[in-house]
Design a protein around this motif. Sequence first.
Motif, PDB file in Angstrom:
ATOM      1  N   MET A 104       0.827  -1.207   0.000  1.00  0.00           N
ATOM      2  CA  MET A 104       0.000   0.000   0.000  1.00  0.00           C
ATOM      3  C   MET A 104       0.860   1.255   0.000  1.00  0.00           C
ATOM      4  O   MET A 104       0.328   2.361   0.081  1.00  0.00           O
ATOM      5  N   LEU A 106       2.445   2.349   2.428  1.00  0.00           N
ATOM      6  CA  LEU A 106       2.255   3.015   3.718  1.00  0.00           C
ATOM      7  C   LEU A 106       3.554   3.010   4.511  1.00  0.00           C
ATOM      8  O   LEU A 106       3.727   3.768   5.458  1.00  0.00           O
ATOM      9  N   ARG A 133      -2.873   4.967  -5.492  1.00  0.00           N
ATOM     10  CA  ARG A 133      -3.766   4.807  -4.338  1.00  0.00           C
ATOM     11  C   ARG A 133      -5.222   4.613  -4.764  1.00  0.00           C
ATOM     12  O   ARG A 133      -5.998   3.976  -4.071  1.00  0.00           O
ATOM     13  N   GLN A 137      -6.494  -0.571  -2.883  1.00  0.00           N
ATOM     14  CA  GLN A 137      -7.129  -0.211  -1.626  1.00  0.00           C
ATOM     15  C   GLN A 137      -6.987  -1.341  -0.613  1.00  0.00           C
ATOM     16  O   GLN A 137      -6.488  -2.413  -0.930  1.00  0.00           O
ATOM     17  N   ILE A 163     -11.041  13.208  -1.377  1.00  0.00           N
ATOM     18  CA  ILE A 163      -9.597  13.193  -1.670  1.00  0.00           C
ATOM     19  C   ILE A 163      -9.348  13.102  -3.176  1.00  0.00           C
ATOM     20  O   ILE A 163      -8.406  13.676  -3.688  1.00  0.00           O
ATOM     21  N   HIS A 164     -10.208  12.381  -3.879  1.00  0.00           N
ATOM     22  CA  HIS A 164     -10.081  12.252  -5.338  1.00  0.00           C
ATOM     23  C   HIS A 164     -11.340  12.817  -5.990  1.00  0.00           C
ATOM     24  O   HIS A 164     -12.189  12.061  -6.445  1.00  0.00           O
TER      25      HIS A 164
ATOM     26  N   ARG C 215      -4.599   7.522   5.012  1.00  0.00           N
ATOM     27  CA  ARG C 215      -3.344   7.634   4.263  1.00  0.00           C
ATOM     28  C   ARG C 215      -3.399   6.774   3.010  1.00  0.00           C
ATOM     29  O   ARG C 215      -2.946   7.178   1.938  1.00  0.00           O
ATOM     30  N   ALA C 216      -3.960   5.582   3.159  1.00  0.00           N
ATOM     31  CA  ALA C 216      -4.052   4.678   2.009  1.00  0.00           C
ATOM     32  C   ALA C 216      -4.922   5.276   0.910  1.00  0.00           C
ATOM     33  O   ALA C 216      -4.763   4.956  -0.260  1.00  0.00           O
ATOM     34  N   LEU C 217      -5.849   6.139   1.295  1.00  0.00           N
ATOM     35  CA  LEU C 217      -6.697   6.788   0.296  1.00  0.00           C
ATOM     36  C   LEU C 217      -5.974   7.963  -0.357  1.00  0.00           C
ATOM     37  O   LEU C 217      -6.453   8.527  -1.329  1.00  0.00           O
ATOM     38  N   GLY C 218      -4.842   8.340   0.204  1.00  0.00           N
ATOM     39  CA  GLY C 218      -4.094   9.450  -0.373  1.00  0.00           C
ATOM     40  C   GLY C 218      -4.386  10.776   0.318  1.00  0.00           C
ATOM     41  O   GLY C 218      -4.137  11.827  -0.251  1.00  0.00           O
ATOM     42  N   ALA C 219      -4.921  10.754   1.530  1.00  0.00           N
ATOM     43  CA  ALA C 219      -5.251  11.995   2.226  1.00  0.00           C
ATOM     44  C   ALA C 219      -3.980  12.755   2.605  1.00  0.00           C
ATOM     45  O   ALA C 219      -2.968  12.154   2.931  1.00  0.00           O
TER      46      ALA C 219
END
Lengths: 383, 352, 317
Positions: A104, A106, A133, A137, A163-164, C215-219
């Motif tokens: 991911m 992360l 991203r 998911q 966010i998108h 974070r994984a969503l890109g925030a």
Amino acid sequence: MAELDKNDGSMDATPNVTDVVAVDAADETAAVAAIEAPVERGEPILQVRNLVKHFPLSQGILFKRQVGAVKAVDGVSFDLYQGETLGIVGESGCGKSTVARLLMALETATSGEVFYKGQDITRLSGRALKAVRRNIQMVFQDPYTSLNPRMTVGDIIGEPFDIHPEVAPKGDRRAKVQELLDVVGLNPEYINRYPHQFSGGQRQRIGIARGLALNPEIIICDEPVSALDVSVQAQVINLMEKLQDEFNLSYVFIAHDLSIVRHISDRVGVMYLGKMAEIGTDAEIYDHPTHPYTQALLSAVPVPDPEARERGERIILTGDVPSPANPPSGCRFRTRCWKAQDKCSTELPLLAVPERFKGSDSPAAHESACHFAEEKDIVGAAS
Amino acid sequence: MTIMDKTADIPAPRAGGPDDARLLEVRDLHVEFHTRDGVAKAVNGVNYSVDSGETLAVLGESGSGKSVTAQAIMGILDMPPGKIPQGQILYRGQDMLTMSNEERRKIRGQKIAMIFQDALSSLNPVLSVGYQLGEMFRVHQGLSKKQAKAKAIELMERVKIPAAKQRVSDYPHQFSGGMRQRIMIAMALALEPDLIIADEPTTALDVTVQAQVMDLLKELQTEFNMGLILITHDLGVVADVADKIAVMYAGRIVETAPVHELYKRPAHPYTRGLLDSIPRLDQKGQELYAIKGLPPNLLKIPSGCAFNPRCPKAEDICRTEIPALVPVSEQDGSELPGRGSACHFWKETIHG
Amino acid sequence: MPDATKTETETEAVADATAAPSAATGKTQDKPRSLWGDAWFDLRHRPMFWISSILLLTLLIVAAFPGLFTSADPSDGDLTNHFLTKPELGHFFQPDWFGYDGQGRSIYARVIYGTRASIMVGVGVTAAVTLVGGLLGMLAGYFGGWLDSIISRVTDIFFGIPFLLGAMVVLNSFTDRKVYVVILALAFLGWTSICRVMRASVITAKQADYVTAARALGAGTSRILFRHVLPNALAPTIVVATIALGGYISAEATLSFLGLGLGEPTISWGIDIAQGSQAIRDNPHALLFPAGMLSLTVFAFIMLGDAVRDALDPKLR
């Protein structure tokens, strides 16, 4: 072109894929274009090569110095094909959750590559990473901590659109969220409720809806049902299988429950102390395991059939999993292995089809990281 | 012997001595919790018993009341908000709920011991393992420090902790999860209890370590001829060690059976559903069987049979009448010892 | 598989009609209930909350409009007629209700006018401390690394200074000690506890899975910080700030008592306590009333803090 051969000799073989077609994107726009390109079913979509993650152990208050490292993931390679489910099993501390976080992006990998459609996501940032991203998911283990308790369900599932913003125009978002609630089998009228008003199984559905919102291609599931009640686990597994068909998803399914992994996976990888011990199709791993750890793991699983334990040999390992901060030399499993010999402590076994099975069509001919790989008659889990 | 009596058939408490009584018998136990949102009925009339050398597995999901029953037996229920409005907990024929505190404390400390799921938080992190093990002997048997330490080493050897002599002064965090669970077991064994209650003893452990710990527990049980109540949600663990099983749902026992019988022929739709939802090889690629719906809200348990909203066999009677736990018999009427089912349609379930 | 979708939805519908999630409640389960809403619900059912709130509300009104409560002038001393006159406990709200002090001033009027200074210092210090300490704690907790090391070490240094002694030294260097000077001096030394609490709860909150999910969503950082971390880290800070408020009020009184806090002509309970203590044998009333007011105010804030803590206690969720 980044080719695998550039890596050093101790690299694991991956005969099922000769090399990675890495796309050297000239700039961000080219990278985004590569990321958004479609992938044919059955083609590799995610290629992991020699992935390493060491967490430094440091001492000192103001001036920290490194005194060692926890080798959580220590050279893992595998492929994920479009539309398939790859199960990853292993005990706590084997690094499977760290693999999930690395996939991911992360965590930053210590070394190694994760190629998503030819782009190494460990090196991406900015717009290209954001595009990744959208397509990869995650579903988390604990449905009680993975949802922000101070946000409504509508805000949680709608956050991906904030966010998108290009995915859904502002006016459509509420309808989109309600549609997602419906898809995961929740009442769309619950949109204004808070997470604590739901049970564990319902919360996991909310988490899945959030993961689906951006219409991703890959979903990494880190123990998605282990926190749920037995009677609810089956519901969530069914939902995930349904969604896979409906949205053409690829799953990396990380779990410790071997029977659930067998049910949902096309291929299975077994991890031990930061390394992949064995990988193959579900039948190869469950019915013809050749790595002693896989054999022990399969036979240790309590079988929900009182008569099954009387059939076949049961292996009970002695001792505990060694600390990943100080793993054994050579083969990681040798300290608990009944077959261990001198060679095991000096020579690291690579993940490859064992020499003796090379060229045979037997199901035992799959990749196994053991010097003395052979089949053994054991009590099987979920058989 | 039958584990079950119908609630109505329970005889008045006998005045008989400890010889003719069960090691532990729970009768018509009720536990409720008074919360801001109402009364949560966690246990609603549970009956079970264990004898020496016997293993009773209590199987249930979260909220089934399996752990609350155990906590009531051990007297570690938080009261308030918990309350025991009704029921008896008989240790060798004596009701622990009506005893004086002093008597109860004696039984609970020395005769009944409990093993918890989370060994790390059950051990005191600032005291050495040897000290904590030895404490039992110093407090209850008045041994000296040196004697207590020797006893602690002996106990650690008994639960097969390698290099017990060297490790006796180590602290809990220096042990691995499996070893800590062994220390918990050693602690429970220290005063040679008659009964051990193990609440999800292996849930927090890895599978390869789980098998070791369960084997040890079984071995020690046989050696000391102890009764064991194993509380778990894992159908696999139960199949491995139990003699008899009680399945709980919404604070009631819905089925009881000897272990082999239960897996072969469940007599309650809930048990059947649980067994059917385990993934099987021949179902690969198909949808798993799933019990529909959610576990019940204890503040608002459905009327009639608590399982009726999720049950594929439910009919009108299930929504109005609470089914009693009745003995289950063979199709020809011959008795099936130890079996009981709290379902209006048990005949259809087991024979159908 | 359109059929499967349908069954799933039906399943949930059935389940919900009969078996609501165990976390939800009986009566209000159909309404959305936020955690803040739950805490407010909880607070409303606590008598302690109401007693302290009514007390504090009254004190606030007194502080804002002291003229409404007394007609007497707190600075007007009449030594010939009122020197240390005993209180007339029957004369409610009259200037002689609490008697007169050693300078012939109405103690009742002084108690009423003294409220403002105390409340201003208490609220002012708390606001400053929460702002500075909260911000530093949030940055240290969220970003960690060298920033955390620096902030934490500075916090440790300030924590090592004895609070009152430090305040005395600081205030001693000012000759004209107005309310804002006292506020700044106390805030300068008092921000550390809030900073520590905030840092700890931010560290806890940032490790939660929902932050990882964001974070994984890109925030971005600001979204994670203000939408996910801060709302979940705020509760302990609110509790500590409420309880500390009472402490700052008593600190001001202590400093004023020692002559290092507020000075004349500002009216402060601390100054009155200092003066009242000189005649304590024969005329305890000159000490008793300002001291009682001070205790009551501190008590009210601590009680409110307790009620808020119980309502926000995450262990109940």
